[in-house]
Write a protein that holds these residues in place. Structure first.
Motif, mmCIF file in Angstrom:
data_model
loop_
_atom_site.group_PDB
_atom_site.id
_atom_site.type_symbol
_atom_site.label_atom_id
_atom_site.label_comp_id
_atom_site.label_asym_id
_atom_site.label_seq_id
_atom_site.Cartn_x
_atom_site.Cartn_y
_atom_site.Cartn_z
ATOM 1 N N MET A 32 28.650 -18.051 48.911
ATOM 2 C CA MET A 32 29.122 -16.756 48.454
ATOM 3 C C MET A 32 28.601 -15.708 49.433
ATOM 4 O O MET A 32 27.454 -15.785 49.891
ATOM 5 N N HIS A 33 29.436 -14.744 49.768
ATOM 6 C CA HIS A 33 29.049 -13.726 50.731
ATOM 7 C C HIS A 33 29.006 -12.354 50.059
ATOM 8 O O HIS A 33 29.918 -11.972 49.325
ATOM 9 N N ILE A 34 27.927 -11.648 50.319
ATOM 10 C CA ILE A 34 27.755 -10.287 49.838
ATOM 11 C C ILE A 34 28.082 -9.338 50.985
ATOM 12 O O ILE A 34 27.647 -9.575 52.120
ATOM 13 N N PRO A 35 28.859 -8.283 50.747
ATOM 14 C CA PRO A 35 29.227 -7.373 51.841
ATOM 15 C C PRO A 35 28.006 -6.868 52.603
ATOM 16 O O PRO A 35 26.963 -6.575 52.009
ATOM 17 N N ASN A 36 28.149 -6.786 53.923
ATOM 18 C CA ASN A 36 27.051 -6.315 54.771
ATOM 19 C C ASN A 36 26.542 -4.948 54.339
ATOM 20 O O ASN A 36 25.352 -4.653 54.439
ATOM 21 N N SER A 37 27.446 -4.104 53.865
ATOM 22 C CA SER A 37 27.055 -2.746 53.475
ATOM 23 C C SER A 37 26.086 -2.741 52.300
ATOM 24 O O SER A 37 25.362 -1.762 52.091
ATOM 25 N N LEU A 38 26.044 -3.834 51.522
ATOM 26 C CA LEU A 38 25.169 -3.892 50.362
ATOM 27 C C LEU A 38 23.824 -4.547 50.660
ATOM 28 O O LEU A 38 22.883 -4.401 49.881
ATOM 29 N N ILE A 39 23.729 -5.271 51.762
ATOM 30 C CA ILE A 39 22.541 -6.089 51.984
ATOM 31 C C ILE A 39 21.777 -5.727 53.255
ATOM 32 O O ILE A 39 20.589 -6.026 53.382
ATOM 33 N N LYS A 40 22.428 -5.078 54.233
ATOM 34 C CA LYS A 40 21.785 -4.814 55.514
ATOM 35 C C LYS A 40 20.913 -3.562 55.450
ATOM 36 O O LYS A 40 21.291 -2.564 54.833
ATOM 37 N N GLY A 41 19.756 -3.628 56.135
ATOM 38 C CA GLY A 41 18.846 -2.499 56.189
ATOM 39 C C GLY A 41 17.945 -2.450 54.975
ATOM 40 O O GLY A 41 17.894 -3.350 54.154
ATOM 41 N N GLY A 42 17.194 -1.382 54.851
ATOM 42 C CA GLY A 42 16.315 -1.212 53.699
ATOM 43 C C GLY A 42 15.022 -1.974 53.848
ATOM 44 O O GLY A 42 14.686 -2.523 54.887
ATOM 45 N N ASN A 43 14.266 -2.013 52.753
ATOM 46 C CA ASN A 43 12.947 -2.635 52.729
ATOM 47 C C ASN A 43 13.073 -4.074 52.262
ATOM 48 O O ASN A 43 13.503 -4.337 51.148
ATOM 49 N N ILE A 44 12.667 -5.040 53.111
ATOM 50 C CA ILE A 44 12.809 -6.458 52.773
ATOM 51 C C ILE A 44 12.033 -6.815 51.523
ATOM 52 O O ILE A 44 12.402 -7.709 50.770
ATOM 53 N N ASN A 45 10.934 -6.101 51.236
ATOM 54 C CA ASN A 45 10.113 -6.425 50.068
ATOM 55 C C ASN A 45 10.745 -5.961 48.769
ATOM 56 O O ASN A 45 10.243 -6.262 47.698
ATOM 57 N N GLN A 46 11.799 -5.177 48.850
ATOM 58 C CA GLN A 46 12.429 -4.678 47.638
ATOM 59 C C GLN A 46 13.801 -5.289 47.391
ATOM 60 O O GLN A 46 14.432 -5.021 46.380
ATOM 61 N N LYS A 47 14.285 -6.097 48.315
ATOM 62 C CA LYS A 47 15.614 -6.672 48.153
ATOM 63 C C LYS A 47 15.585 -7.778 47.108
ATOM 64 O O LYS A 47 14.877 -8.758 47.243
#
Length: 408
Positions: free
Chosen positions: A85-100
């Motif tokens: 299953m693929h999640i759109p890049n706009s929803l997953i890229k960037g941000g804080n890895i510890n909060q994803k």
């Protein structure tokens, strides 16, 4: 190349009615718009629970080592295969890895990018819902941030526009901050915090008292007969009164104290609690495990099911779930009817997806996987996933419901 649109609709409907696995039925719906339309008119005889339950049979979303990837793996208990299953890049890229984090309810995903940036995403239709940002009332969360611990929908947004999102938020791993419980009604422009009724000034929402329900983590939340209910790690069960001007909560009951945790070598007995609506009953699932205090290992011992009367707060033990199964873990808990010896699930069983996060449970060493099914008939635990995936600091096993037949 074959033109799938040219196949008569009546023939596609007949094909859809003769498949036995819901994965195959769902794949038919994904071929093209004409096949999706034909499948909607088909009666999927292989899975009667879909027609009678609000919830649907789930896949197991496996943890990923790299949470920056937009790929997620779904494991089917029906055919022991993995689909992607693929999640759109706009929803997953960037941000804080510890909060994803990626949590699930009613087949929808809560995809978190950072403390104030997250979306609801339907991986089957591609629909995205963007709630407003959450205001950080408590100074500790403003300073260190928080992570999403539980995500619960009152109803499936694919079938109704009138739904409520309820979130349990915790301080990030390593920081001691107070919990935050908030909810958002579709169409509103802000989130509403749950207020401790013991606070003398409810309009002052910056403070949270650490007594009663708030003195430990809210371990699970469920929606039952028009309202949300929560249970803490210490067995305190409350009803969140979300219709009030200031959304308080009332204590329904505190489960009887269990004997002090027994010790064996370096192991201690622990109990965890889950809430699940099942056939118009509110059930409490009590999970007993042995945890090694010096290593990350722990062992599931047994599960107990209690029927809770929310009016008087009484509980009684449930000996059998009949033809139903319960699913618990990091996602919202749910139950549904299952057909014996089909689709990889058994009735009268509890399916537990290991909901630990490494940083919270252990300080060193490798994680061990403890996902299991527990048969209430004979009290035996069985492993339903034999792969190599392990929970990480931000990713764990999660049940993701398959799309309902009424979803677009």
């Amino acid at each position: 190349m074959a033109n799938w649109n040219s196949i008569p609709k009546e023939l596609v409907t007949k094909i859809a009615e003769h498949v036995n696995l819901y994965e195959d039925f769902e794949n038919i719906r994904l071929i093209c718009s004409c096949w999706r339309s034909a499948a909607k008119e088909a009666r999927f005889k292989g899975e009667p629970s879909i027609a009678t339950d609000e919830h649907t049979l789930p896949w197991l979303m496996l943890p990923e080592k790299d949470n920056t990837s937009n790929r997620r793996r779904l494991y089917s208990l029906s055919n022991r295969k993995i689909r992607h299953m693929h999640i759109p890049n706009s929803l997953i890229k960037g941000g804080n890895i510890n909060q994803k984090r990626v949590l699930s309810s009613h087949g929808w995903l809560l995809v978190t990018l950072d403390s104030n940036n997250f979306s609801l995403y339907n991986p089957y239709s591609g629909t995205t819902i963007k709630p407003p940002k959450i205001e950080l009332w408590y100074n500790g969360h403003r300073q260190f941030g928080y992570c999403h611990n539980k995500f619960i929908l009152s109803a499936n947004p694919s079938t109704t526009s009138n739904f409520v999102v309820f979130l349990s938020l915790e301080g990030n791993v390593g920081y001691q901050t107070s919990p935050i419980l908030v909810f958002w009604r579709s169409g509103d422009d802000r989130w509403v915090p749950v207020v401790d009724p013991a606070h003398p000034h409810p309009e002052l929402r910056l403070s949270v008292t650490f007594r009663g329900f708030f003195d430990s983590v809210c371990h699970d939340i469920t929606f039952y007969q028009g309202e949300f209910y929560g249970v803490s790690c210490r067995g305190v069960i409350v009803e969140f009164q979300t219709l009030y001007t200031y959304p308080y909560f009332r204590q329904v009951t505190k489960l009887p104290e269990l004997p002090a945790g027994k010790r064996r070598d370096n192991c201690r007995e622990h109990w965890l609690y889950y809430l699940v609506e099942s056939d118009n009953q509110l059930l409490v699932v009590r999970h007993m495990l042995w945890a090694d205090e010096k290593t990350p290992h722990r062992r599931n011992i047994k599960f107990e099911v209690l029927d809770l009367n929310v009016r008087v707060g009484f509980v009684k033990k449930v000996e059998s779930l009949g033809n139903r199964a319960i699913f618990i873990g990091s996602n919202s808990s749910f139950s549904l009817q299952v057909t014996p010896n089909q689709h990889g699930f058994k009735p009268n069983c509890i399916y537990y997806a290991d909901d630990r996060i490494t940083g919270r449970w252990v300080r060193r060493g490798d994680e061990c996987t403890e996902s299991c099914s527990y048969d209430l008939t004979d009290g035996k635990c069985s492993t339903f996933y034999h792969g190599s995936s392990k929970p990480s600091s931000v990713s764990q096993f999660t049940w993701v419901e398959s799309p309902s037949l009424s979803s677009n």
